[in-house]
Design an enzyme around this catalytic site. Sequence first.
Site, short mmCIF file in Angstrom:
data_model
loop_
_atom_site.label_atom_id
_atom_site.label_comp_id
_atom_site.label_asym_id
_atom_site.label_seq_id
_atom_site.Cartn_x
_atom_site.Cartn_y
_atom_site.Cartn_z
CE LYS A 227 4.82 7.60 6.52
NZ LYS A 227 4.15 8.70 5.83
CG ASN B 277 -2.35 19.88 1.38
OD1 ASN B 277 -3.24 20.71 1.30
ND2 ASN B 277 -1.85 19.26 0.33
CE LYS C 159 -4.01 2.11 1.01
NZ LYS C 159 -3.77 2.92 -0.20
CE LYS D 290 4.98 7.45 -1.69
NZ LYS D 290 4.27 7.75 -0.44
CB SER E 212 -5.26 4.93 2.99
OG SER E 212 -5.18 6.02 2.12
CB THR F 286 -1.73 13.37 7.22
OG1 THR F 286 -2.01 12.46 6.16
CG2 THR F 286 -0.26 13.34 7.54
P1 NAD Z 1 2.53 21.51 0.86
O1 NAD Z 1 3.22 21.67 -0.43
O2 NAD Z 1 1.05 21.62 0.93
O3 NAD Z 1 3.12 22.56 1.92
C1 NAD Z 1 4.48 22.78 2.13
C2 NAD Z 1 4.61 24.04 2.97
O4 NAD Z 1 5.99 24.23 3.28
C3 NAD Z 1 4.15 25.31 2.26
O5 NAD Z 1 3.47 26.13 3.18
C4 NAD Z 1 5.47 25.97 1.84
O6 NAD Z 1 5.39 27.38 1.73
C5 NAD Z 1 6.35 25.57 3.00
N1 NAD Z 1 7.77 25.69 2.70
C6 NAD Z 1 8.42 25.42 1.53
N2 NAD Z 1 9.72 25.71 1.64
C7 NAD Z 1 9.89 26.15 2.91
C8 NAD Z 1 11.01 26.63 3.64
N3 NAD Z 1 12.21 26.70 3.08
N4 NAD Z 1 10.80 26.99 4.91
C9 NAD Z 1 9.59 26.95 5.47
N5 NAD Z 1 8.50 26.55 4.83
C10 NAD Z 1 8.65 26.15 3.57
O7 NAD Z 1 3.02 20.10 1.45
P2 NAD Z 1 2.36 19.22 2.60
O8 NAD Z 1 1.44 18.23 1.97
O9 NAD Z 1 1.87 20.09 3.69
O10 NAD Z 1 3.63 18.40 3.07
C11 NAD Z 1 4.60 18.95 3.94
C12 NAD Z 1 5.48 17.82 4.47
O11 NAD Z 1 4.65 16.88 5.13
C13 NAD Z 1 6.23 17.04 3.41
O12 NAD Z 1 7.45 16.62 3.94
C14 NAD Z 1 5.32 15.85 3.17
O13 NAD Z 1 6.02 14.75 2.62
C15 NAD Z 1 4.84 15.60 4.58
N6 NAD Z 1 3.62 14.80 4.60
C16 NAD Z 1 2.42 15.32 4.15
C17 NAD Z 1 1.28 14.53 4.18
C18 NAD Z 1 -0.06 15.08 3.75
O14 NAD Z 1 -1.06 14.33 3.88
N7 NAD Z 1 -0.19 16.30 3.28
C19 NAD Z 1 1.36 13.21 4.63
C20 NAD Z 1 2.59 12.70 5.09
C21 NAD Z 1 3.71 13.51 5.07
#
Ligand code: NAD
Length: 414
Positions: free
Chosen positions: A94, A221, A70, A106, A348, A190
Amino acid sequence: MADHNNLVSSTQQITKEALNKLGFDEGMYELIKEPLRFLEVRIPIRMDDGTMQTFTGYRAQHNHAVGPTKGGIRFHPDVTKEEVKALSMWMTLKCGIANLPYGGGKGGIICDPRQMSNQELERLSRAYVRAISQFVGPSSDIPAPDVYTNPQIMSWMMDEYSMINRSNAFAFITGKPLALGGSLGRNRATALGAVITIEEATKRRNISINNSRVVIQGFGNAGSFIAKILHDMGAKIVAISESYGALYDSNGLDIDHLIELKEQHGRVTHLFDDVISNKDLLKLDCDILVPAALSNQITADNANDIKANIIAEAANGPTTQEATRILNERGILLIPDVLASAGGVTVSYFEWVQNNQGYYWSEEEVNTKLRHKMVDAFNNIYDLAHDRKIDMRLAAYVIGIKRTAEASRFRGWA
Ligand code: NAD
């Protein structure tokens, strides 16, 4: 690219250590260090201007000893084989941490979805499913959204798979819209999962979330949902940041207003004159620090400047191994990424269960079940770390890899 290599080598190194702690030999590490199956496909697509373009896609199935594999599919120009392989291994961890009957998978396609029309994206999504259709399915390998993929893309993929197999295969893929068998609560899963682990951590540290001071790096997000949930629980979100810079107010930021601005403008920090740097954000005095943006943010260079009592890694790989060691020595409670972000795959799994049984749960039921999973996961890891005097990350890997390794041994694979 350096990040990917770092992700592979650190994931392998900690997994090796975890298998050692569990008493497995080198043969088990040899089995687990790479996916059991890795598929590379070339996908020709007709673009809107009439030309043909061939894309490269991947699907990694890390280990199916405990059940189907998954994991999400990402669309990004920087996708690499190594990254997809490492992320599939992460998914095994996870799923093990949340005690789900899955191994990790993946997928990824090297493309830039921001430069593509909706029609081109639909053709690419459907062609990718055709290319991998013999190797995936509701009881063998179940994809989901990841970076730059969304419920619409999941819908096209589900439809294509259903047409190939001549029946509605809702359980083939998760992260679908509600109308196609998606689950209530999936959007915030998440973030809510991360917040539940933070709540458990505050209990262990005798801090109350109400009035605690929280700093969040990233307001996407993950970060914005975490900010909203903690804010509604009474926490003071004293700082948030984006790539442009960070907003800080020691009395607590107005998160509802910032989310409204983000909905209107896409971003928020550029609307303010008074911003601090992302470097300074990490050093702010606070109770809880949530890196929710990029990898490699907390390193040996700044780990000694961190003032938080608890760090919750909502982002993938925000802390280097050297920094993990320093934070552990300083007594900071670190909730590792493989635990803090396990809420997404957990819901999920709930979506897949609901699709298989054709009976759908209320949002409250989903959230309650998520809470049980995350509370158990946190406490199992915390107790193991405490009893064996190891750091939280290693404890998470020990628990994350245990069932897959045991099942592989029983099956006679190692
Ligand atoms: P996103 O693209 O929605 O948001 C990323 C945020 O980080 C934005 O607000 C951006 O402006 C900010 N950012 C970018 N560069 C930066 C910097 N140099 N300093 C500070 N802020 C900065 O991404 P997301 O979905 O929120 O994911 C963020 C992290 O969480 C990633 O590592 C992702 O792999 C992890 N993650 C997200 C989810 C999910 O469900 N959204 C799940 C598991 C892991």
